[in-house]
Write an enzyme that holds these catalytic residues in place. Structure first.
Site, PDB file in Angstrom:
ATOM      1  N   TYR A 186      -8.801  15.167  -6.349  1.00 35.85           N
ATOM      2  CA  TYR A 186      -7.743  14.544  -7.162  1.00 35.85           C
ATOM      3  C   TYR A 186      -6.821  15.614  -7.779  1.00 35.85           C
ATOM      4  O   TYR A 186      -5.595  15.448  -7.815  1.00 35.85           O
ATOM      5  CB  TYR A 186      -8.461  13.747  -8.241  1.00 35.85           C
ATOM      6  N   LYS A 221      -2.604  15.934  -8.073  1.00 35.81           N
ATOM      7  CA  LYS A 221      -1.849  15.862  -9.325  1.00 35.81           C
ATOM      8  C   LYS A 221      -1.064  17.154  -9.595  1.00 35.81           C
ATOM      9  O   LYS A 221       0.033  17.105 -10.138  1.00 35.81           O
ATOM     10  CB  LYS A 221      -2.786  15.515 -10.489  1.00 35.81           C
ATOM     11  N   ASP A 251       0.888  -1.163   0.000  1.00 33.24           N
ATOM     12  CA  ASP A 251       0.000   0.000   0.000  1.00 33.24           C
ATOM     13  C   ASP A 251       0.927   1.214   0.000  1.00 33.24           C
ATOM     14  O   ASP A 251       1.593   1.490   1.007  1.00 33.24           O
ATOM     15  CB  ASP A 251      -0.886  -0.037   1.256  1.00 33.24           C
ATOM     16  N   SER A 283      -1.543  13.629 -14.828  1.00 32.82           N
ATOM     17  CA  SER A 283      -2.883  13.752 -15.425  1.00 32.82           C
ATOM     18  C   SER A 283      -2.980  15.130 -16.067  1.00 32.82           C
ATOM     19  O   SER A 283      -2.257  16.061 -15.652  1.00 32.82           O
ATOM     20  CB  SER A 283      -3.930  13.608 -14.316  1.00 32.82           C
TER      21      SER A 283
HETATM   22  P1  NDP Z   1      -6.926   1.843 -12.090  1.00 33.39           P
HETATM   23  O1  NDP Z   1      -7.958   2.035 -11.051  1.00 33.39           O
HETATM   24  O2  NDP Z   1      -7.150   0.808 -13.121  1.00 33.39           O
HETATM   25  O3  NDP Z   1      -5.515   1.558 -11.414  1.00 33.39           O
HETATM   26  C1  NDP Z   1      -5.113   2.172 -10.223  1.00 33.39           C
HETATM   27  C2  NDP Z   1      -3.970   1.359  -9.653  1.00 33.39           C
HETATM   28  O4  NDP Z   1      -3.470   2.028  -8.500  1.00 33.39           O
HETATM   29  C3  NDP Z   1      -4.396  -0.047  -9.249  1.00 33.39           C
HETATM   30  O5  NDP Z   1      -3.422  -0.967  -9.659  1.00 33.39           O
HETATM   31  C4  NDP Z   1      -4.449   0.041  -7.729  1.00 33.39           C
HETATM   32  O6  NDP Z   1      -4.061  -1.205  -7.158  1.00 33.39           O
HETATM   33  C5  NDP Z   1      -3.349   1.061  -7.477  1.00 33.39           C
HETATM   34  N1  NDP Z   1      -3.483   1.676  -6.166  1.00 33.39           N
HETATM   35  C6  NDP Z   1      -4.455   2.507  -5.712  1.00 33.39           C
HETATM   36  N2  NDP Z   1      -4.234   2.837  -4.433  1.00 33.39           N
HETATM   37  C7  NDP Z   1      -3.088   2.194  -4.075  1.00 33.39           C
HETATM   38  C8  NDP Z   1      -2.351   2.116  -2.863  1.00 33.39           C
HETATM   39  N3  NDP Z   1      -2.723   2.778  -1.759  1.00 33.39           N
HETATM   40  N4  NDP Z   1      -1.228   1.373  -2.857  1.00 33.39           N
HETATM   41  C9  NDP Z   1      -0.829   0.685  -3.959  1.00 33.39           C
HETATM   42  N5  NDP Z   1      -1.487   0.721  -5.124  1.00 33.39           N
HETATM   43  C10 NDP Z   1      -2.610   1.460  -5.170  1.00 33.39           C
HETATM   44  O7  NDP Z   1      -6.727   3.278 -12.758  1.00 33.39           O
HETATM   45  P2  NDP Z   1      -5.652   3.838 -13.811  1.00 33.39           P
HETATM   46  O8  NDP Z   1      -4.840   2.753 -14.389  1.00 33.39           O
HETATM   47  O9  NDP Z   1      -6.375   4.736 -14.702  1.00 33.39           O
HETATM   48  O10 NDP Z   1      -4.757   4.749 -12.855  1.00 33.39           O
HETATM   49  C11 NDP Z   1      -3.348   4.721 -12.865  1.00 33.39           C
HETATM   50  C12 NDP Z   1      -2.832   6.146 -12.752  1.00 33.39           C
HETATM   51  O11 NDP Z   1      -3.216   6.871 -13.905  1.00 33.39           O
HETATM   52  C13 NDP Z   1      -3.375   6.921 -11.552  1.00 33.39           C
HETATM   53  O12 NDP Z   1      -2.339   7.631 -10.933  1.00 33.39           O
HETATM   54  C14 NDP Z   1      -4.359   7.879 -12.184  1.00 33.39           C
HETATM   55  O13 NDP Z   1      -4.488   9.061 -11.443  1.00 33.39           O
HETATM   56  C15 NDP Z   1      -3.677   8.140 -13.523  1.00 33.39           C
HETATM   57  N6  NDP Z   1      -4.561   8.685 -14.541  1.00 33.39           N
HETATM   58  C16 NDP Z   1      -5.677   7.992 -14.946  1.00 33.39           C
HETATM   59  C17 NDP Z   1      -6.524   8.551 -15.874  1.00 33.39           C
HETATM   60  C18 NDP Z   1      -7.778   7.869 -16.325  1.00 33.39           C
HETATM   61  O14 NDP Z   1      -8.633   8.529 -16.927  1.00 33.39           O
HETATM   62  N7  NDP Z   1      -7.926   6.568 -16.131  1.00 33.39           N
HETATM   63  C19 NDP Z   1      -6.253   9.854 -16.460  1.00 33.39           C
HETATM   64  C20 NDP Z   1      -5.055  10.473 -15.997  1.00 33.39           C
HETATM   65  C21 NDP Z   1      -4.242   9.902 -15.065  1.00 33.39           C
HETATM   66  P3  NDP Z   1      -4.723  -1.879  -5.862  1.00 33.39           P
HETATM   67  O15 NDP Z   1      -6.130  -1.383  -5.753  1.00 33.39           O
HETATM   68  O16 NDP Z   1      -4.624  -3.339  -6.161  1.00 33.39           O
HETATM   69  O17 NDP Z   1      -3.852  -1.463  -4.737  1.00 33.39           O
END
Ligand code: NDP
Length: 249
Positions: free
Chosen positions: A163, A167, A64, A144
């Protein structure tokens, strides 16, 4: 990509979306990849879905990133098992919606703790590993368009109100890291990747329905990471902003 063969890349949030796409491309390109996330069963599924000959290059560790002790333990494990970190993809992130001035403070704190502090914890340890071993590594920040100057929140969508500060903070962290590394005479590169909407689990279904086909795919973002990583040692891609064609905000 020759110089990255068997080098170690850590991807935070590798259990889904953009992080999983990055992990796949990095493994396919010949790197050893450590996927960090809370949902280890999803990391295991990702590993099993890789071509058999690539599977041995994917390693997983429960972490985490909002908990510094867990990040410390994960990086200790990486140093012990794999020798250190050469590429860090700070990608883990959450979205908790609501109006900033009215939503529960704990939701704002969780957003900052994960998106901003989580990236800071990982960056400190990755940069320390690279400098100790004198490796010209690469630090990525999956930011982002919400973190870029000029961003105008959509008044009809309050999902990004907490959020956005996380960012914008990441934009500052990236720039400060870039400057500090230059001051220290380091050859470590830093790149900020700023996507607009991407079709992943973080985006609510109603937003996906509204956007229709005007949305990026996780692979588009992962390809941007690979492009920046593949540049020659003297060239630094400072930031890449990518939006789906037709995306307004
Ligand atoms: P997802 O929800 O598919 O992925 C998010 C990932 O972050 C998961 O693997 C989750 O894993 C992990 N995560 C969240 N909280 C924690 C934590 N406390 N510790 C470890 N891992 C964590 O979304 P995205 O792939 O879209 O997001 C990835 C990044 O891209 C983010 O930073 C997001 O802000 C950024 N982004 C996304 C956009 C979009 O439109 N999708 C646009 C712009 C930026 P788990 O829950 O297993 O811990």
């Amino acid at each position: 990509m020759d110089r990255w063969q068997n080098r170690v890349a850590v991807v935070s949030g590798a259990s889904s979306g953009i992080g999983a796409a990055c992990a796949r491309l990095l493994v396919a390109a010949g790197l050893q990849v450590v996927g960090l996330a809370r949902r280890t069963e999803r990391l295991q599924k990702l590993r099993e879905s890789l071509p058999e000959e690539q599977r041995g290059r994917f390693h997983q560790h429960a972490c985490d990133v909002s908990e510094e002790a867990q990040v410390n333990a994960a990086f200790d494990w990486i140093e012990r098992e794999l020798g250190g970190v050469d590429v860090m993809v700070n990608n883990a992130g959450i979205v908790l919606g609501g109006q900033l001035i009215d939503m529960p403070t704990k939701d704002i704190a969780s957003t900052l703790q994960t998106n901003l502090m989580g990236s800071i914890y990982c960056t400190k340890l990755a940069a320390s590993s690279m400098r100790r071993r004198q490796v010209p590594g690469h630090l990525f920040f999956v930011n982002s368009t919400a973190g870029v100057a000029g961003y105008k929140p959509d008044p009809a969508d309050e999902s990004l109100n907490a959020y956005t500060p996380s960012k914008f903070g990441l934009t500052a962290v990236h720039e400060i890291c870039r400057q500090e590394l230059i001051q220290q005479g380091s050859k470590i590169k830093t790149t900020s990747i700023n996507p607009g909407w991407v079709a992943t689990e973080i985006v609510p279904d109603e937003t996906k329905a509204k956007l229709g086909e005007v949305i990026l795919q996780a692979d588009d973002v992962a390809q941007a990471v690979m492009y920046a990583l593949a540049t020659p040692p003297h060239a630094q891609v400072e930031q890449i902003t990518l939006r789906a064609v037709g995306e307004y905000f």
